[in-house]
Design a protein around this motif. Structure first.
Motif, PDB file in Angstrom:
ATOM      1  N   LEU A 154       0.838  -1.209   0.000  1.00 52.13           N
ATOM      2  CA  LEU A 154       0.000   0.000   0.000  1.00 52.13           C
ATOM      3  C   LEU A 154       0.867   1.251   0.000  1.00 52.13           C
ATOM      4  CD1 LEU A 154      -2.723   1.449   0.225  1.00 52.13           C
ATOM      5  CD2 LEU A 154      -2.582   1.153   2.709  1.00 52.13           C
ATOM      6  N   LEU A 155       1.891   1.278   0.847  1.00 51.56           N
ATOM      7  CA  LEU A 155       2.774   2.441   0.903  1.00 51.56           C
ATOM      8  C   LEU A 155       3.545   2.619  -0.401  1.00 51.56           C
ATOM      9  CD1 LEU A 155       4.224   2.073   4.524  1.00 51.56           C
ATOM     10  CD2 LEU A 155       2.258   3.435   3.764  1.00 51.56           C
ATOM     11  N   ASP A 156       3.859   1.502  -1.053  1.00 49.85           N
ATOM     12  CA  ASP A 156       4.631   1.564  -2.297  1.00 49.85           C
ATOM     13  C   ASP A 156       3.816   2.060  -3.487  1.00 49.85           C
ATOM     14  OD1 ASP A 156       6.868   0.683  -1.022  1.00 49.85           O
ATOM     15  OD2 ASP A 156       6.729  -1.394  -1.707  1.00 49.85           O
ATOM     16  N   VAL A 157       2.489   2.109  -3.369  1.00 47.19           N
ATOM     17  CA  VAL A 157       1.655   2.548  -4.490  1.00 47.19           C
ATOM     18  C   VAL A 157       2.121   3.900  -5.007  1.00 47.19           C
ATOM     19  CG1 VAL A 157      -0.644   3.361  -5.135  1.00 47.19           C
ATOM     20  CG2 VAL A 157      -0.397   1.201  -3.911  1.00 47.19           C
ATOM     21  N   ILE A 158       2.331   4.855  -4.081  1.00 46.93           N
ATOM     22  CA  ILE A 158       2.688   6.209  -4.487  1.00 46.93           C
ATOM     23  C   ILE A 158       4.195   6.392  -4.577  1.00 46.93           C
ATOM     24  CG2 ILE A 158       2.543   8.655  -3.890  1.00 46.93           C
ATOM     25  CD1 ILE A 158      -0.062   7.460  -4.870  1.00 46.93           C
ATOM     26  N   ASP A 159       4.923   6.033  -3.503  1.00 46.53           N
ATOM     27  CA  ASP A 159       6.338   6.399  -3.467  1.00 46.53           C
ATOM     28  C   ASP A 159       7.215   5.500  -4.332  1.00 46.53           C
ATOM     29  OD1 ASP A 159       6.623   4.065  -1.993  1.00 46.53           O
ATOM     30  OD2 ASP A 159       7.992   4.947  -0.534  1.00 46.53           O
ATOM     31  N   THR A 160       6.662   4.416  -4.856  1.00 45.48           N
ATOM     32  CA  THR A 160       7.443   3.546  -5.738  1.00 45.48           C
ATOM     33  C   THR A 160       6.824   3.467  -7.129  1.00 45.48           C
ATOM     34  OG1 THR A 160       8.264   2.200  -3.905  1.00 45.48           O
ATOM     35  CG2 THR A 160       8.342   1.218  -6.100  1.00 45.48           C
ATOM     36  N   TRP A 161       5.614   2.950  -7.226  1.00 42.99           N
ATOM     37  CA  TRP A 161       5.070   2.622  -8.543  1.00 42.99           C
ATOM     38  C   TRP A 161       4.548   3.835  -9.303  1.00 42.99           C
ATOM     39  CZ3 TRP A 161       7.094  -1.602  -9.868  1.00 42.99           C
ATOM     40  CH2 TRP A 161       7.372  -2.576  -8.915  1.00 42.99           C
ATOM     41  N   VAL A 162       3.793   4.727  -8.639  1.00 42.43           N
ATOM     42  CA  VAL A 162       3.337   5.938  -9.328  1.00 42.43           C
ATOM     43  C   VAL A 162       4.531   6.829  -9.642  1.00 42.43           C
ATOM     44  CG1 VAL A 162       2.041   8.083  -9.027  1.00 42.43           C
ATOM     45  CG2 VAL A 162       0.996   5.903  -8.419  1.00 42.43           C
ATOM     46  N   LEU A 163       5.453   6.962  -8.683  1.00 43.98           N
ATOM     47  CA  LEU A 163       6.640   7.781  -8.923  1.00 43.98           C
ATOM     48  C   LEU A 163       7.476   7.205 -10.057  1.00 43.98           C
ATOM     49  CD1 LEU A 163       8.234  10.231  -7.883  1.00 43.98           C
ATOM     50  CD2 LEU A 163       9.457   8.679  -6.353  1.00 43.98           C
ATOM     51  N   ARG A 164       7.611   5.891 -10.088  1.00 42.89           N
ATOM     52  CA  ARG A 164       8.380   5.255 -11.158  1.00 42.89           C
ATOM     53  C   ARG A 164       7.689   5.415 -12.513  1.00 42.89           C
ATOM     54  NH1 ARG A 164      10.114  -0.880 -10.192  1.00 42.89           N
ATOM     55  NH2 ARG A 164      11.059   0.154  -8.389  1.00 42.89           N
ATOM     56  N   ALA A 165       6.352   5.442 -12.511  1.00 38.89           N
ATOM     57  CA  ALA A 165       5.628   5.649 -13.768  1.00 38.89           C
ATOM     58  C   ALA A 165       5.897   7.036 -14.335  1.00 38.89           C
ATOM     59  CB  ALA A 165       4.129   5.453 -13.547  1.00 38.89           C
ATOM     60  N   LEU A 166       6.058   8.025 -13.459  1.00 40.12           N
ATOM     61  CA  LEU A 166       6.305   9.394 -13.904  1.00 40.12           C
ATOM     62  C   LEU A 166       7.784   9.654 -14.163  1.00 40.12           C
ATOM     63  CD1 LEU A 166       3.920  11.288 -11.456  1.00 40.12           C
ATOM     64  CD2 LEU A 166       3.521  10.761 -13.864  1.00 40.12           C
ATOM     65  N   VAL A 167       8.648   9.079 -13.330  1.00 41.17           N
ATOM     66  CA  VAL A 167      10.098   9.285 -13.456  1.00 41.17           C
ATOM     67  C   VAL A 167      10.776   7.920 -13.453  1.00 41.17           C
ATOM     68  CG1 VAL A 167      12.107  10.520 -12.559  1.00 41.17           C
ATOM     69  CG2 VAL A 167       9.802  11.394 -12.103  1.00 41.17           C
ATOM     70  N   PRO A 168      10.802   7.235 -14.598  1.00 42.16           N
ATOM     71  CA  PRO A 168      11.400   5.894 -14.646  1.00 42.16           C
ATOM     72  C   PRO A 168      12.877   5.914 -14.267  1.00 42.16           C
ATOM     73  CG  PRO A 168      10.131   6.365 -16.639  1.00 42.16           C
ATOM     74  CD  PRO A 168      10.267   7.650 -15.888  1.00 42.16           C
TER      75      PRO A 168
END
Length: 646
Positions: A154-168
């Protein structure tokens, strides 16, 4: 490949393990030697559970092991020199040890996140929370399959996966480019609505496109005409044609279908598009190592074109639907509803508001104020494709061009030109022009959120090796005649699940083409007699990828075509999917399957088109032209903002 003696805390090797690995599914593992090489005295072996895999290092000190099968649980991983376990790390900065445990999950879990996202979207009609749920579940599987992993996911949704989608991590700016030019074009649309330009276009075109059928044909023509890039086609066609189709009561669902069908299916076929370089490059990589194969990558693409049954039939089917004025399934219901009253009034009943897009009162409606910025967008984008591309002919130049920069330049200059025209004529003040631009940007915010979550889910499917699991379902023994059909179905399933056609092509072409060549060689068909099957296999990957991208509710083209048409994403999916299924079945049963057994491609194409026309006339029904009262004015306000609210 032994190494010099080292400190116990210094790794001698780095082992790149899939994280997580899928149990029972052949996967790839790379081992890199970090110490200077010495003459080989003892064999170096990678041990995973009870499996032992000999390592052969190349000149760069890397050994790539394919078909590594991970057992269930947390199998022990070791690097053995002779029979001695040596120190290694699994990533940069990881702890050094002589053994580690692999993170392994059941293979079927890898397809669960996209299934959850798609299922919830269709069930709840709420796309954003559905995508969030899919990303959360995928993040859980990647973090750890435990209660603690559920919280970490749940915590990784924003700080990992969404962030990685915007800044690979690889620095790719493609996603941010898409967001920027979507915002710029959305802002430009806001300006040309407010300055009276779009109402001016409506008032001119509705002189000819004064019936539903003509409105749909006009939309088909515009979408097909803007063929050089799928994103440009969607953004221009939806925004330009929406007020016109609203005026003649064509449903937003029908417009979204036209916008979607004239994007990827067209871009993958025509020889001067931003897709060609990517597709030809993949074909070149896939055929480079084939023993005895002499056809050039571009020649292979041209030979495969006639077998691209789905993209070709999808475009022809769309034109036939619009020309005949017949629809079936959920689309027929949407069209009947649209004929019952003004589109703008129906949008307001759904809780949407079109007031923000209404032109300023008291100003003239001049079509030129919308036409010029749109022409600047198209002209600058096309010119930029030639500036950034290189090659000896038009196809090579456009195929190698920087399409993202071209679209950014075109969209920026179109906004500037729209602003100059607006302020220069005194239609809006500078402050009002900026406000109009912000209104347009606000209208696309929801689609940007959906796109970001869809990209995050796509990244998760790669981390979970979803495509590898689906590809493993092929099995080992395949008949050459069935290969194109099976490859199409696999490509369609992967693309539908991960929501990207390019990603599917990149994953599957390097697997499918060597597989086809090997099977043909095993059956003494690796020559002229088997080439049609190889070409059909290449086309099956491309066509199947487009089918999944065309019909998946989590694909970027589905989201963008819905947004520019101001149509609910789920409504667009529900109305388009039956058409995609009908064309897909015809492409497989009447096209690829007979082609595998030696039937000439053109026979399958003609039979499939005849059957599709029969479906239109037998199953489809004509939608009665609405009676539009003379006092009823065209929907010059452009309708409602894109919303998933029901």
């Amino acid at each position: 490949m032994p190494a010099h003696a080292q400190d116990a805390n210094t790794p001698r090797y780095r082992v790149e393990l899939p994280s997580p690995a899928l149990s029972g599914i052949p996967m790839n593992v790379t081992v890199e030697a970090l110490a200077p090489a010495e003459p080989a005295e003892d064999a170096v072996v990678l041990r995973i559970g009870d499996g032992r895999y000999p390592l052969e290092f190349d000149g760069q000190g890397k050994a790539r092991v394919g078909d590594v099968t991970f057992p269930t649980g947390s199998p022990e991983v070791q690097v053995l020199v002779g029979e001695t376990a040596v120190t290694f790390a699994t990533s940069e900065g990881a702890a050094v040890a002589t053994s580690a445990n692999a993170d392994v999950i059941p293979g079927w879990l890898s397809i669960l996140p996209p299934i959850v996202a798609i299922g919830l979207a269709l069930l709840t009609r709420r796309v954003i929370p559905s995508l969030l749920a899919g990303v959360w579940i995928g993040g859980w599987f990647v973090a750890e399959l435990s209660v603690g992993g559920l919280w970490t996911g749940l915590l990784d949704v924003i700080d990992t996966w969404v962030l990685r989608a915007l800044v690979p991590a690889d620095g790719d700016t493609g996603h941010m480019s898409i967001m920027l030019f979507t915002m710029l074009i959305g802002g430009m649309v806001g300006i040309i609505y407010k300055n009276g330009g779009t109402p001016g276009i409506v008032e001119r075109i509705t002189g000819w496109a004064n019936t539903r059928r003509r409105g749909e044909i006009s939309a088909c023509a515009v979408g097909t005409g803007v063929f050089f890039d799928d994103y440009a086609s969607m953004l221009v066609t939806g925004n330009a044609m929406r007020p016109i189709t609203d005026a003649v009561r064509v449903s937003r669902e029908k417009l979204a279908y036209i916008v979607d069908t004239t994007s990827a299916p067209v871009a993958t076929l025509l020889l001067v598009t931003t897709w060609i370089g990517f597709q030809v490059g993949l074909i070149g990589d896939a055929t480079k190592g084939l023993e005895g194969y002499t056809q050039s990558p571009y020649g292979t693409f041209l030979q495969a074109l006639p077998y691209m049954y789905y993209p070709i039939l999808a475009v022809l089917f769309m034109w036939a639907i619009c020309i005949t004025g017949r629809d079936f399934g959920p689309m027929a219901k949407a069209e009947s509803r649209a004929a019952s009253g003004p589109i703008s009034a129906q949008a307001e009943e759904k809780g949407e508001s079109g007031d923000e897009f209404a032109p300023k009162e008291g100003i003239p409606h001049r079509a030129v104020n919308a036409v010029v910025p749109i022409l600047v967008l198209l002209g600058v984008t096309i010119a930029a494709l030639f500036i950034t591309g290189s090659g000896d002919n038009v196809m090579d130049i456009v195929g190698s061009a920087d399409s993202f920069s071209a679209l950014l330049w075109g969209s920026l200059l179109s906004v500037i030109v729209a602003g100059i025209l607006t302020v220069g004529q005194g239609l809006l003040s500078l402050g009002e022009t900026v406000e109009a631009w912000l209104i347009g940007v606000k209208a696309v915010l929801e689609v940007l959120v959906i796109l970001t979550l869809a990209w995050a889910l796509s990244d998760l499917t790669q981390a979970l090796s979803t495509a590898t699991y689906l590809a493993s379902l092929l099995g080992e023994a395949l008949s050459p005649a069935l290969l194109p059909t099976i490859i199409f179905l696999l490509a369609a399933a992967i693309s539908f699940a991960i929501g990207t056609s390019w990603g599917t092509m990149g994953i599957l072409l390097p697997l499918a083409v060597p597989l086809a060549w090997t099977i043909l060689a095993q059956n003494d068909m690796a020559g002229p007699v088997g080439m049609p099957i190889l070409y059909a296999t290449v086309a099956a990957v491309l066509g199947g990828a487009v089918w999944g991208d065309h019909t998946s509710p989590i694909s970027d083209t589905t989201v963008l075509s819905s947004a520019t048409s101001h149509c609910d994403v789920v409504d667009h999916t529900n109305t388009q999917l039956p058409y995609g299924l009908v064309v897909g079945v015809a492409a497989v049963v009447l096209g690829l399957l007979p082609a595998g057994y030696g039937v000439p491609w053109w026979i399958g194409m003609l039979v499939a088109m005849a059957v599709l026309l029969a479906v239109i006339y037998v199953v489809g029904r004509p939608i009665e032209e609405p009676r539009i009262e003379p006092a009823e004015k065209p929907a010059t306000g452009g309708g409602a903002r894109h919303s998933t609210a029901r």
